[in-house]
Design a protein around this motif. Structure first.
Motif, PDB file in Angstrom:
ATOM      1  N   ALA A  40       0.774  -1.299  -0.015  1.00  0.00           N
ATOM      2  CA  ALA A  40      -0.172  -0.005   0.069  1.00  0.00           C
ATOM      3  C   ALA A  40       0.926   1.302  -0.164  1.00  0.00           C
ATOM      4  N   TRP A  41       1.988   1.214   0.457  1.00  0.00           N
ATOM      5  CA  TRP A  41       2.920   2.278   0.556  1.00  0.00           C
ATOM      6  C   TRP A  41       3.256   2.758  -0.911  1.00  0.00           C
ATOM      7  N   SER A  42       3.182   1.800  -1.933  1.00  0.00           N
ATOM      8  CA  SER A  42       3.396   2.242  -3.163  1.00  0.00           C
ATOM      9  C   SER A  42       2.190   3.224  -3.888  1.00  0.00           C
ATOM     10  N   GLU A  43       1.102   3.285  -3.183  1.00  0.00           N
ATOM     11  CA  GLU A  43      -0.049   4.065  -3.848  1.00  0.00           C
ATOM     12  C   GLU A  43       0.200   5.480  -4.014  1.00  0.00           C
ATOM     13  N   SER A  44       1.052   5.964  -2.896  1.00  0.00           N
ATOM     14  CA  SER A  44       1.247   7.692  -2.966  1.00  0.00           C
ATOM     15  C   SER A  44       2.221   7.753  -2.029  1.00  0.00           C
ATOM     16  N   VAL A  45       2.947   8.963  -2.253  1.00  0.00           N
ATOM     17  CA  VAL A  45       3.919   9.252  -0.972  1.00  0.00           C
ATOM     18  C   VAL A  45       3.326   9.654   0.244  1.00  0.00           C
ATOM     19  N   ASP A  46       1.892  10.331   0.110  1.00  0.00           N
ATOM     20  CA  ASP A  46       1.258  10.406   1.297  1.00  0.00           C
ATOM     21  C   ASP A  46       1.050   9.204   2.145  1.00  0.00           C
ATOM     22  N   THR A  47       0.574   8.305   1.477  1.00  0.00           N
ATOM     23  CA  THR A  47       0.523   6.969   2.170  1.00  0.00           C
ATOM     24  C   THR A  47       1.525   6.494   2.847  1.00  0.00           C
ATOM     25  N   LEU A  48       2.645   6.519   2.060  1.00  0.00           N
ATOM     26  CA  LEU A  48       3.919   6.025   2.849  1.00  0.00           C
ATOM     27  C   LEU A  48       4.375   6.956   3.863  1.00  0.00           C
ATOM     28  N   LEU A  49       4.001   8.169   4.028  1.00  0.00           N
ATOM     29  CA  LEU A  49       4.755   9.220   4.931  1.00  0.00           C
ATOM     30  C   LEU A  49       3.719   8.953   6.200  1.00  0.00           C
ATOM     31  N   ALA A  50       2.302   8.558   5.827  1.00  0.00           N
ATOM     32  CA  ALA A  50       1.350   8.591   7.159  1.00  0.00           C
ATOM     33  C   ALA A  50       1.433   7.325   7.670  1.00  0.00           C
ATOM     34  N   ASN A  51       2.416   6.356   7.423  1.00  0.00           N
ATOM     35  CA  ASN A  51       2.613   5.072   7.898  1.00  0.00           C
ATOM     36  C   ASN A  51       3.847   4.999   8.391  1.00  0.00           C
ATOM     37  N   LYS A  52       3.781   4.547   9.781  1.00  0.00           N
ATOM     38  CA  LYS A  52       5.043   4.709  10.692  1.00  0.00           C
ATOM     39  C   LYS A  52       6.291   3.838  10.357  1.00  0.00           C
ATOM     40  N   ASP A  53       5.755   2.799   9.730  1.00  0.00           N
ATOM     41  CA  ASP A  53       6.853   1.670   9.163  1.00  0.00           C
ATOM     42  C   ASP A  53       7.255   2.338   7.815  1.00  0.00           C
ATOM     43  N   GLY A  54       6.186   2.801   7.113  1.00  0.00           N
ATOM     44  CA  GLY A  54       6.806   3.188   5.746  1.00  0.00           C
ATOM     45  C   GLY A  54       7.606   4.408   5.786  1.00  0.00           C
ATOM     46  N   LEU A  55       7.188   5.336   6.826  1.00  0.00           N
ATOM     47  CA  LEU A  55       8.034   6.562   7.081  1.00  0.00           C
ATOM     48  C   LEU A  55       9.557   6.002   7.339  1.00  0.00           C
ATOM     49  N   ALA A  56       9.684   5.093   8.211  1.00  0.00           N
ATOM     50  CA  ALA A  56      10.807   4.529   8.644  1.00  0.00           C
ATOM     51  C   ALA A  56      11.686   3.729   7.702  1.00  0.00           C
ATOM     52  N   ALA A  57      11.274   3.127   6.694  1.00  0.00           N
ATOM     53  CA  ALA A  57      11.826   2.559   5.606  1.00  0.00           C
ATOM     54  C   ALA A  57      12.069   3.629   4.553  1.00  0.00           C
ATOM     55  N   PHE A  58      11.444   4.653   4.327  1.00  0.00           N
ATOM     56  CA  PHE A  58      11.794   5.690   3.402  1.00  0.00           C
ATOM     57  C   PHE A  58      12.845   6.437   4.008  1.00  0.00           C
ATOM     58  N   ARG A  59      12.961   6.700   5.325  1.00  0.00           N
ATOM     59  CA  ARG A  59      13.888   7.660   6.070  1.00  0.00           C
ATOM     60  C   ARG A  59      15.285   6.716   5.805  1.00  0.00           C
ATOM     61  N   THR A  60      15.197   5.555   5.965  1.00  0.00           N
ATOM     62  CA  THR A  60      16.486   4.616   5.752  1.00  0.00           C
ATOM     63  C   THR A  60      16.896   4.933   4.232  1.00  0.00           C
TER      64      THR A  60
ATOM     65  N   SER B 202      13.729   0.370  -5.386  1.00  0.00           N
ATOM     66  CA  SER B 202      15.106  -0.116  -4.815  1.00  0.00           C
ATOM     67  C   SER B 202      14.914  -1.618  -4.306  1.00  0.00           C
ATOM     68  N   GLU B 203      16.087  -2.169  -3.871  1.00  0.00           N
ATOM     69  CA  GLU B 203      15.920  -3.669  -3.675  1.00  0.00           C
ATOM     70  C   GLU B 203      15.403  -3.959  -2.303  1.00  0.00           C
ATOM     71  N   ALA B 204      15.725  -2.840  -1.484  1.00  0.00           N
ATOM     72  CA  ALA B 204      15.221  -2.870   0.019  1.00  0.00           C
ATOM     73  C   ALA B 204      13.672  -2.939   0.195  1.00  0.00           C
ATOM     74  N   TYR B 205      12.880  -1.959  -0.712  1.00  0.00           N
ATOM     75  CA  TYR B 205      11.622  -2.074  -0.641  1.00  0.00           C
ATOM     76  C   TYR B 205      10.935  -3.258  -1.274  1.00  0.00           C
ATOM     77  N   LYS B 206      11.669  -3.720  -2.546  1.00  0.00           N
ATOM     78  CA  LYS B 206      11.177  -5.090  -3.053  1.00  0.00           C
ATOM     79  C   LYS B 206      11.196  -6.255  -2.210  1.00  0.00           C
ATOM     80  N   GLU B 207      12.491  -6.162  -1.161  1.00  0.00           N
ATOM     81  CA  GLU B 207      12.610  -6.970  -0.433  1.00  0.00           C
ATOM     82  C   GLU B 207      11.416  -6.937   0.701  1.00  0.00           C
ATOM     83  N   LEU B 208      11.166  -5.892   1.249  1.00  0.00           N
ATOM     84  CA  LEU B 208       9.948  -5.880   1.934  1.00  0.00           C
ATOM     85  C   LEU B 208       8.500  -6.456   1.650  1.00  0.00           C
TER      86      LEU B 208
END
Length: 167
Positions: free
Chosen positions: A32-52, A145-151
């Motif tokens: 679901a994080w791939s839907e939009s940057v808003d979805t990603l930023l609103a999700n605690k784990d998505g935000l953590a993955a994006f920050r990394t 990224s490979e990191a996201y694909k792996e998740l």
């Protein structure tokens, strides 16, 4: 993998420089994080993955600035508005700031001229620019990224913690 007790208490960034920890219930949430940057930023784990991911690209200042602006806009006290605005300015905007963001001269000048009497909207233009940069540039690269694909690839059960090396 079990997280050592000492690691839980300490700063993960300091201990696991090349790794990130995610709690997640299922791969669908990660997809679901791939839907939009808003979805990603609103999700605690998505935000953590994006920050990394942004750290791996040496551009984490963008998401840090965006988050600082989101926090700033919720400020109620006028004294806190002034101090928080000055902190954002000194951290991200002023020349040679430790986490200087890449914004155009006009936007930077406008903020500099108005920082002495900040309003809750004083960083809006800069925040929009950085959001746009993340949405159009960093976010698509994160999804490739490979990191996201792996998740996405490896579903996990419950609230297990999982350690992934990033780039």
């Amino acid at each position: 993998d079990q997280v050592p007790q000492t690691a839980k208490a300490k700063d993960h960034n300091a201990i696991f420089k090349d790794r990130c920890c995610f709690h997640r219930s299922n791969a669908g949430e990660t997809m679901a994080w791939s839907e939009s940057v808003d979805t990603l930023l609103a999700n605690k784990d998505g935000l953590a993955a994006f920050r990394t991911f942004l750290k791996s690209e040496f551009s984490e200042e963008n998401v840090e600035f965006w988050l600082a602006c989101e926090d700033f806009k919720k400020t109620k006290s006028s004294t806190k508005i002034a101090s928080k605005a000055q902190k954002i300015y000194s951290d991200f905007i002023q020349a040679d700031a430790p986490k200087e963001i890449n914004i155009d001269f006009h936007t930077k000048t406008h903020i500099s001229q108005n920082i002495s009497e900040p309003t809750l909207s004083c960083f809006d233009d800069a925040q929009r620019l950085i959001y746009s940069l993340m949405a159009k540039d960093s976010f698509p690269r994160f999804l490739r990224s490979e990191a996201y694909k792996e998740l996405v690839k490896k579903p996990r059960n419950g609230n297990q913690k999982r350690w992934l090396p990033f780039l």
